[in-house]
Write a protein that holds these residues in place. Structure first.
Motif, PDB file in Angstrom:
ATOM      1  N   LEU A 108       0.853  -1.175   0.000  1.00 19.01           N
ATOM      2  CA  LEU A 108       0.000   0.000   0.000  1.00 19.01           C
ATOM      3  C   LEU A 108       0.897   1.236   0.000  1.00 19.01           C
ATOM      4  CD1 LEU A 108      -2.837   1.160   0.132  1.00 19.01           C
ATOM      5  CD2 LEU A 108      -2.722   1.002   2.619  1.00 19.01           C
ATOM      6  N   LEU A 109       0.767   2.058  -1.024  1.00 15.74           N
ATOM      7  CA  LEU A 109       1.569   3.279  -1.143  1.00 15.74           C
ATOM      8  C   LEU A 109       0.648   4.484  -1.177  1.00 15.74           C
ATOM      9  CD1 LEU A 109       3.972   2.105  -3.993  1.00 15.74           C
ATOM     10  CD2 LEU A 109       4.450   2.125  -1.560  1.00 15.74           C
ATOM     11  N   SER A 110       1.136   5.620  -0.747  1.00 18.24           N
ATOM     12  CA  SER A 110       0.360   6.850  -0.863  1.00 18.24           C
ATOM     13  C   SER A 110       1.219   7.903  -1.540  1.00 18.24           C
ATOM     14  CB  SER A 110      -0.098   7.333   0.519  1.00 18.24           C
ATOM     15  OG  SER A 110       1.019   7.679   1.311  1.00 18.24           O
ATOM     16  N   GLY A 111       0.559   8.817  -2.221  1.00 13.96           N
ATOM     17  CA  GLY A 111       1.268   9.878  -2.916  1.00 13.96           C
ATOM     18  C   GLY A 111       0.309  10.979  -3.304  1.00 13.96           C
ATOM     19  N   ARG A 167      -2.137  13.196 -20.980  1.00 11.98           N
ATOM     20  CA  ARG A 167      -2.529  12.146 -21.925  1.00 11.98           C
ATOM     21  C   ARG A 167      -2.865  10.836 -21.216  1.00 11.98           C
ATOM     22  NH1 ARG A 167       2.393  12.678 -25.883  1.00 11.98           N
ATOM     23  NH2 ARG A 167       2.436  14.915 -25.999  1.00 11.98           N
ATOM     24  N   GLY A 168      -3.627  10.940 -20.151  1.00 17.44           N
ATOM     25  CA  GLY A 168      -4.069   9.742 -19.446  1.00 17.44           C
ATOM     26  C   GLY A 168      -3.034   9.155 -18.513  1.00 17.44           C
ATOM     27  N   LYS A 169      -1.881   9.784 -18.365  1.00 15.23           N
ATOM     28  CA  LYS A 169      -0.839   9.282 -17.479  1.00 15.23           C
ATOM     29  C   LYS A 169      -0.725  10.221 -16.279  1.00 15.23           C
ATOM     30  CE  LYS A 169       1.603   7.369 -21.334  1.00 15.23           C
ATOM     31  NZ  LYS A 169       2.565   7.658 -22.335  1.00 15.23           N
ATOM     32  N   LEU A 170      -0.528   9.631 -15.121  1.00 15.05           N
ATOM     33  CA  LEU A 170      -0.417  10.422 -13.898  1.00 15.05           C
ATOM     34  C   LEU A 170       1.043  10.667 -13.557  1.00 15.05           C
ATOM     35  CD1 LEU A 170      -2.998   8.485 -11.683  1.00 15.05           C
ATOM     36  CD2 LEU A 170      -3.391  10.529 -13.056  1.00 15.05           C
ATOM     37  N   SER A 171       1.336  11.874 -13.136  1.00 11.80           N
ATOM     38  CA  SER A 171       2.662  12.205 -12.621  1.00 11.80           C
ATOM     39  C   SER A 171       2.484  12.505 -11.146  1.00 11.80           C
ATOM     40  CB  SER A 171       3.247  13.426 -13.339  1.00 11.80           C
ATOM     41  OG  SER A 171       3.395  13.152 -14.707  1.00 11.80           O
ATOM     42  N   SER A 172       3.205  11.793 -10.301  1.00  7.12           N
ATOM     43  CA  SER A 172       3.018  11.994  -8.868  1.00  7.12           C
ATOM     44  C   SER A 172       4.336  12.305  -8.193  1.00  7.12           C
ATOM     45  CB  SER A 172       2.378  10.752  -8.249  1.00  7.12           C
ATOM     46  OG  SER A 172       3.234   9.643  -8.436  1.00  7.12           O
ATOM     47  N   CYS A 173       4.232  12.672  -6.948  1.00  7.70           N
ATOM     48  CA  CYS A 173       5.390  13.019  -6.151  1.00  7.70           C
ATOM     49  C   CYS A 173       5.662  11.962  -5.136  1.00  7.70           C
ATOM     50  CB  CYS A 173       5.150  14.371  -5.480  1.00  7.70           C
ATOM     51  SG  CYS A 173       6.409  14.878  -4.336  1.00  7.70           S
TER      52      CYS A 173
END
Length: 95
Positions: free
Chosen positions: A79-82, A89-95
């Motif tokens: 389980l990860l959180s961000g 374009r349908g892709k997520l960029s997270s930190c």
């Protein structure tokens, strides 16, 4: 740079150079060596340069995706959180 392999008999002139021709430039060349020749970008047209640029950008993005995939492959089931910073374009960029 243009790379050509030094060979006894040329089968692909775009990728190979004969031993005699290579030794004309440098007598140290032997069969199997790679010969580097500088290429002036003025020889290419605008469309060829644009195509090369797009290909380079594509390969860099593929490398980034592979690196991220490899990083998280071992975390399947965890389980990860961000925080999502950008959707492109349908892709997520997270930190």
């Amino acid at each position: 740079m243009l790379l050509k392999t030094v060979v006894d008999a040329i089968t692909d002139p775009a990728r190979e150079i004969s031993l005699e021709e290579a030794q004309f430039e440098d007598p140290e060349f032997e069969v199997g060596d790679l010969m580097e020749r500088p290429v002036d970008f003025a020889e290419f047209g605008r469309s060829a340069v644009q195509a090369a640029k797009q290909r380079i950008i594509q390969r860099v993005r593929e490398g980034e995706r592979t690196k991220i995939r490899d990083e998280f492959t071992t975390k399947v089931g965890e389980l990860l959180s961000g925080e999502i910073q950008q959707i492109e374009r349908g892709k997520l960029s997270s930190c």
